[in-house]
Design an enzyme around this catalytic site. Sequence first.
Site, mmCIF file in Angstrom:
data_model
loop_
_atom_site.group_PDB
_atom_site.id
_atom_site.type_symbol
_atom_site.label_atom_id
_atom_site.label_comp_id
_atom_site.label_asym_id
_atom_site.label_seq_id
_atom_site.Cartn_x
_atom_site.Cartn_y
_atom_site.Cartn_z
ATOM 1 N N LEU A 1 24.591 -61.398 -75.964
ATOM 2 C CA LEU A 1 25.173 -60.477 -76.944
ATOM 3 C C LEU A 1 25.376 -59.105 -76.313
ATOM 4 O O LEU A 1 24.415 -58.430 -75.954
ATOM 5 C CB LEU A 1 24.252 -60.356 -78.163
ATOM 6 C CG LEU A 1 23.873 -61.681 -78.851
ATOM 7 C CD1 LEU A 1 22.966 -61.417 -80.044
ATOM 8 C CD2 LEU A 1 25.123 -62.438 -79.282
ATOM 9 N N GLY B 1 28.032 -54.707 -78.726
ATOM 10 C CA GLY B 1 27.673 -53.459 -79.407
ATOM 11 C C GLY B 1 27.849 -52.249 -78.503
ATOM 12 O O GLY B 1 28.152 -52.354 -77.319
ATOM 13 N N ARG C 1 22.275 -45.301 -79.303
ATOM 14 C CA ARG C 1 21.153 -44.421 -78.938
ATOM 15 C C ARG C 1 21.113 -44.045 -77.452
ATOM 16 O O ARG C 1 20.310 -43.215 -77.054
ATOM 17 C CB ARG C 1 19.823 -45.061 -79.363
ATOM 18 C CG ARG C 1 19.561 -44.914 -80.859
ATOM 19 C CD ARG C 1 18.257 -45.550 -81.258
ATOM 20 N NE ARG C 1 18.336 -47.014 -81.273
ATOM 21 C CZ ARG C 1 17.275 -47.818 -81.273
ATOM 22 N NH1 ARG C 1 16.068 -47.314 -81.215
ATOM 23 N NH2 ARG C 1 17.441 -49.123 -81.312
ATOM 24 N N GLN D 1 34.451 -60.318 -79.589
ATOM 25 C CA GLN D 1 34.065 -60.185 -80.998
ATOM 26 C C GLN D 1 34.651 -58.869 -81.512
ATOM 27 O O GLN D 1 34.229 -57.793 -81.100
ATOM 28 C CB GLN D 1 32.534 -60.159 -81.133
ATOM 29 C CG GLN D 1 32.069 -60.077 -82.580
ATOM 30 C CD GLN D 1 30.650 -59.516 -82.714
ATOM 31 O OE1 GLN D 1 30.086 -58.989 -81.763
ATOM 32 N NE2 GLN D 1 30.092 -59.636 -83.899
ATOM 33 N N GLY E 1 27.878 -57.813 -86.645
ATOM 34 C CA GLY E 1 26.451 -58.118 -86.590
ATOM 35 C C GLY E 1 26.146 -59.257 -85.624
ATOM 36 O O GLY E 1 27.049 -59.964 -85.161
ATOM 37 N N THR E 2 24.856 -59.417 -85.331
ATOM 38 C CA THR E 2 24.439 -60.405 -84.326
ATOM 39 C C THR E 2 24.755 -61.839 -84.758
ATOM 40 O O THR E 2 25.089 -62.684 -83.928
ATOM 41 C CB THR E 2 22.936 -60.268 -84.020
ATOM 42 O OG1 THR E 2 22.214 -60.263 -85.257
ATOM 43 C CG2 THR E 2 22.637 -58.976 -83.278
ATOM 44 N N TYR F 1 38.742 -31.243 -35.991
ATOM 45 C CA TYR F 1 39.648 -30.916 -37.089
ATOM 46 C C TYR F 1 40.263 -29.545 -36.852
ATOM 47 O O TYR F 1 39.551 -28.562 -36.666
ATOM 48 C CB TYR F 1 38.851 -30.927 -38.396
ATOM 49 C CG TYR F 1 39.659 -30.747 -39.648
ATOM 50 C CD1 TYR F 1 40.797 -31.510 -39.901
ATOM 51 C CD2 TYR F 1 39.259 -29.815 -40.608
ATOM 52 C CE1 TYR F 1 41.517 -31.348 -41.065
ATOM 53 C CE2 TYR F 1 39.978 -29.656 -41.785
ATOM 54 C CZ TYR F 1 41.105 -30.430 -42.006
ATOM 55 O OH TYR F 1 41.816 -30.273 -43.169
ATOM 56 N N ALA G 1 26.846 -25.812 -19.480
ATOM 57 C CA ALA G 1 26.383 -25.348 -20.792
ATOM 58 C C ALA G 1 27.297 -24.238 -21.318
ATOM 59 O O ALA G 1 27.823 -23.437 -20.546
ATOM 60 C CB ALA G 1 24.956 -24.830 -20.686
HETATM 61 C C1 UD1 Z 1 17.961 -56.989 -83.241
HETATM 62 C C2 UD1 Z 1 17.324 -57.967 -84.239
HETATM 63 C C3 UD1 Z 1 15.895 -57.535 -84.512
HETATM 64 C C4 UD1 Z 1 15.122 -57.428 -83.225
HETATM 65 C C5 UD1 Z 1 15.815 -56.504 -82.254
HETATM 66 C C6 UD1 Z 1 15.137 -56.527 -80.921
HETATM 67 C C7 UD1 Z 1 19.196 -58.673 -85.645
HETATM 68 C C8 UD1 Z 1 19.850 -58.538 -86.959
HETATM 69 N N1 UD1 Z 1 18.095 -57.956 -85.449
HETATM 70 O O1 UD1 Z 1 18.046 -55.751 -83.890
HETATM 71 O O2 UD1 Z 1 15.272 -58.460 -85.392
HETATM 72 O O3 UD1 Z 1 13.787 -56.990 -83.505
HETATM 73 O O4 UD1 Z 1 17.170 -56.916 -82.054
HETATM 74 O O5 UD1 Z 1 15.768 -55.594 -80.065
HETATM 75 O O6 UD1 Z 1 19.647 -59.444 -84.822
HETATM 76 N N2 UD1 Z 1 25.622 -57.134 -80.879
HETATM 77 C C9 UD1 Z 1 26.845 -57.792 -80.784
HETATM 78 N N3 UD1 Z 1 27.667 -57.812 -81.846
HETATM 79 C C10 UD1 Z 1 27.349 -57.234 -83.030
HETATM 80 C C11 UD1 Z 1 26.103 -56.569 -83.124
HETATM 81 C C12 UD1 Z 1 25.265 -56.546 -82.035
HETATM 82 O O7 UD1 Z 1 27.174 -58.336 -79.719
HETATM 83 O O8 UD1 Z 1 28.152 -57.309 -83.936
HETATM 84 C C13 UD1 Z 1 24.734 -57.124 -79.715
HETATM 85 C C14 UD1 Z 1 24.405 -55.712 -79.271
HETATM 86 O O9 UD1 Z 1 25.324 -55.284 -78.295
HETATM 87 C C15 UD1 Z 1 23.019 -55.884 -78.690
HETATM 88 C C16 UD1 Z 1 22.411 -57.030 -79.492
HETATM 89 O O10 UD1 Z 1 23.504 -57.692 -80.101
HETATM 90 O O11 UD1 Z 1 23.063 -56.276 -77.333
HETATM 91 C C17 UD1 Z 1 21.424 -56.551 -80.551
HETATM 92 O O12 UD1 Z 1 22.120 -55.780 -81.493
HETATM 93 P P1 UD1 Z 1 21.482 -54.551 -82.234
HETATM 94 O O13 UD1 Z 1 22.426 -54.055 -83.238
HETATM 95 O O14 UD1 Z 1 20.971 -53.598 -81.228
HETATM 96 O O15 UD1 Z 1 20.256 -55.221 -83.006
HETATM 97 P P2 UD1 Z 1 18.933 -54.521 -83.337
HETATM 98 O O16 UD1 Z 1 19.147 -53.575 -84.439
HETATM 99 O O17 UD1 Z 1 18.307 -54.008 -82.096
HETATM 100 CA CA CA Z 2 18.489 -53.502 -79.988
#
Ligand code: UD1
Ligand code: CA
Length: 461
Positions: free
Chosen positions: A10, A13, A17, A75, A80-81, A391, A427
């Site tokens: 994944l 995102g 931060r 995506q 969301g994840t 140069y 020299a």
């Molecule tokens: C996520 C978990 C949380 C866990 C935490 C650990 C979910 C809903 N929550 O939260 O339970 O404790 O990780 O770090 O999964 N991403 C995508 N597409 C999206 C959203 C996110 O590819 O639409 C990727 C982000 O780039 C990242 C990863 O998914 O690499 C995690 O996403 P993030 O939004 O950071 O989840 P957390 O809030 O950290």
């Molecule tokens: Ca995270």
Amino acid sequence: MASGLRAVVLAAGKGTRMNSALPKVVHLAAGQPLVRYTLDLCDEIGASALVVVGHEAAIVRAACGARTNLGFVIQEPQLGTGHAVLVALREIPSEPGIAIVVLAGDVPLLRAETLGTLCAMREASDAAAALISFQAPSPSAYGRVVRDDSGAVLRIVEAKDATPEELLITEVNASVYVFDGPRLRETIQNVRSNNAQSEFYLTDAIGMMVAAGHQVEALLLDDPAEATGVNTPTELASVEGEIYRRRATFHMSAGVSIEQPDTVLVGPDVRIARGARIRAFTILEGTTVIESGAVVGPFCRIEDSEIDAGAVILDSCLVRLSKVSAGATVGPFAHIRPDSVVGENAKVGNFVELKKTILGPGSKAPHLSYLGDATIGAKANIGAGSITCNYDGVVKSKTTVEDGAFVGSNSILVAPVTVGRGAYIAAGSVITKDVPDGALALGRARQENKPGWVSRRAKKS
Ligand code: UD1
Ligand code: CA
């Protein structure tokens, strides 16, 4: 590992931060983009990786580098994840028996053994999912792992959706999972976004699987550091420290001697032969190779360079895109700029700068020299303070000093110019014309002595 193993990474995102214009997973940790650690992990467990990209997709793709068993899926928008996994599954054939590892591109400390254990755990109990959890004394934003009275995993609740009681749970979700493919596919389509963030949570799939009567396992880590995700520059720095420590340990176990390893930074693509010695506060970067018996440091930086057997790079040197041949000595305080070669048993001493220069075998430039665009033969001597004028403000020109030539101290070789074999330069000379083999060249005002001049002056005044 099982051939039916796929990994979904994944990385769509933004990584808000990090407070950076670049997407999070392309930030360098110990010389390598974050996402590559995850891809290395996929390679190690024998899983082909599908990277979910979205925000700055092209930059993320480029950071992944070229490798086999790598694919991408876009995506857009990022909902969301859970949505990310749904999108990824469209690219993965729905075969029975396929296991799917899902993990983020920001967990560089995760070990392949741990991921292997997770996969074995799921397979052993034919669970629909197995996830990694750890104890976080202050769990803040992490999803909490909710278990029933018997200790079985019930679901994961995101911090923003948790009740005050649930927020007290300290076992958290690391966001590293392995799923049974078919059961993930059937569950993920039913995930909804009716939550605090209006996102499709992958974590909801866990609770839904349990509710459907499937088993879910959690592997609670002994070492939570392994699951540390990188969210801020500070976290990146601390993870980087651990990566460098691991790398130093790896090289030491391969027979490299490292003085004060916490101060030595070795890049991911550096090769160090058994029997080399790296002294404190030294940085080895890029495609640097250090051969056996070479000693580098303290306080040196070597970038994309080759340091051959038995060569010694003394204190405080910078060597870039160059080669230091066997038995040569460089430094202290030398600057070897790109495309230079220090020949076998040659010597580059203190406050000497080389640029696009070949210093032949056994030749010496021991003190205070600048040698640019020069080819210096074997066993030549470049006296203290001598320099090439390569140069003229418009073009760069070449200097050739042939075998056995002796360039006296503080000479200026105005290029283009050739000093022949075995020739001597007096020299303090400014050399503007070629010097034939075996000749002595003087290019300075002759000295004149005026005997008794001091006392004559004293009488006059
Ligand atoms: C996520 C978990 C949380 C866990 C935490 C650990 C979910 C809903 N929550 O939260 O339970 O404790 O990780 O770090 O999964 N991403 C995508 N597409 C999206 C959203 C996110 O590819 O639409 C990727 C982000 O780039 C990242 C990863 O998914 O690499 C995690 O996403 P993030 O939004 O950071 O989840 P957390 O809030 O950290
Ligand atoms: Ca995270």
